[in-house]
Design a protein around this motif. Sequence first.
Motif, PDB file in Angstrom:
ATOM      1  N   LEU A 101       0.831  -1.209   0.000  1.00 25.42           N
ATOM      2  CA  LEU A 101       0.000   0.000   0.000  1.00 25.42           C
ATOM      3  C   LEU A 101       0.862   1.253   0.000  1.00 25.42           C
ATOM      4  N   TYR A 102       2.041   1.172   0.584  1.00 24.20           N
ATOM      5  CA  TYR A 102       2.968   2.305   0.577  1.00 24.20           C
ATOM      6  C   TYR A 102       3.335   2.685  -0.856  1.00 24.20           C
ATOM      7  N   PHE A 103       3.427   1.662  -1.717  1.00 28.44           N
ATOM      8  CA  PHE A 103       3.735   1.886  -3.130  1.00 28.44           C
ATOM      9  C   PHE A 103       2.472   1.937  -3.987  1.00 28.44           C
ATOM     10  N   ASP A 104       1.330   2.070  -3.349  1.00 30.28           N
ATOM     11  CA  ASP A 104       0.032   2.186  -4.016  1.00 30.28           C
ATOM     12  C   ASP A 104      -0.274   0.973  -4.888  1.00 30.28           C
ATOM     13  N   ASP A 105       0.156  -0.210  -4.451  1.00 27.71           N
ATOM     14  CA  ASP A 105      -0.138  -1.452  -5.156  1.00 27.71           C
ATOM     15  C   ASP A 105      -1.352  -2.097  -4.495  1.00 27.71           C
ATOM     16  N   ARG A 106      -2.509  -1.555  -4.804  1.00 25.89           N
ATOM     17  CA  ARG A 106      -3.743  -2.043  -4.173  1.00 25.89           C
ATOM     18  C   ARG A 106      -4.075  -3.465  -4.602  1.00 25.89           C
ATOM     19  N   LYS A 107      -3.821  -3.783  -5.854  1.00 23.95           N
ATOM     20  CA  LYS A 107      -4.096  -5.139  -6.326  1.00 23.95           C
ATOM     21  C   LYS A 107      -3.201  -6.155  -5.621  1.00 23.95           C
TER      22      LYS A 107
END
Length: 167
Positions: free
Chosen positions: A136-142
């Motif tokens: 989530l820190y790297f905005d990898d929601r998937k």
Amino acid sequence: WGSDVGMCVAGTFYCAPIYDVPVFYATLTMIPAMVFFTVSVETAFYDKYRGYFSSIVGCGSYQEIKRSKRDMSNVLWQEIRYVMEIQFFISIVCIVLGIMYLPYLGVSGQAVDTFNIIVLGCYSEVMMLIIMLILLYFDDRKGALAVTVVFLVLNIILTTLTLNLGE
């Protein structure tokens, strides 16, 4: 809570002391990993993370971006390994201390065995939470969703299998 060891309190609240007490104590063993992770992310990793994205936004050269990414990845993996090692050590110490001292607190042998298993489960859970937070820190929601779904599916399967083993 619906088994023979469950009890109804005040007509609405169900509990199973032989399970709930060990779960409470085992859950407390997760606190050090979350503290270490939070501190490491806010100190060592965040500086590298900021440098990486500054080199991208600030139009850094390809070599600068590549170096910043490598530095950031190295620090991230170093911090994850550190947290995993610390938490593993804490989990083992808590299991040993639980075996030695929980009976003095009135916890039965079966509850101590439950505590030992749940401490290992909490270790797995805290590692899953850390991986999910990094994604989530790297905005990898998937990716975070995939990790969570895998954890959920494994939890359902393993819970179903162990329920058939009985107490």
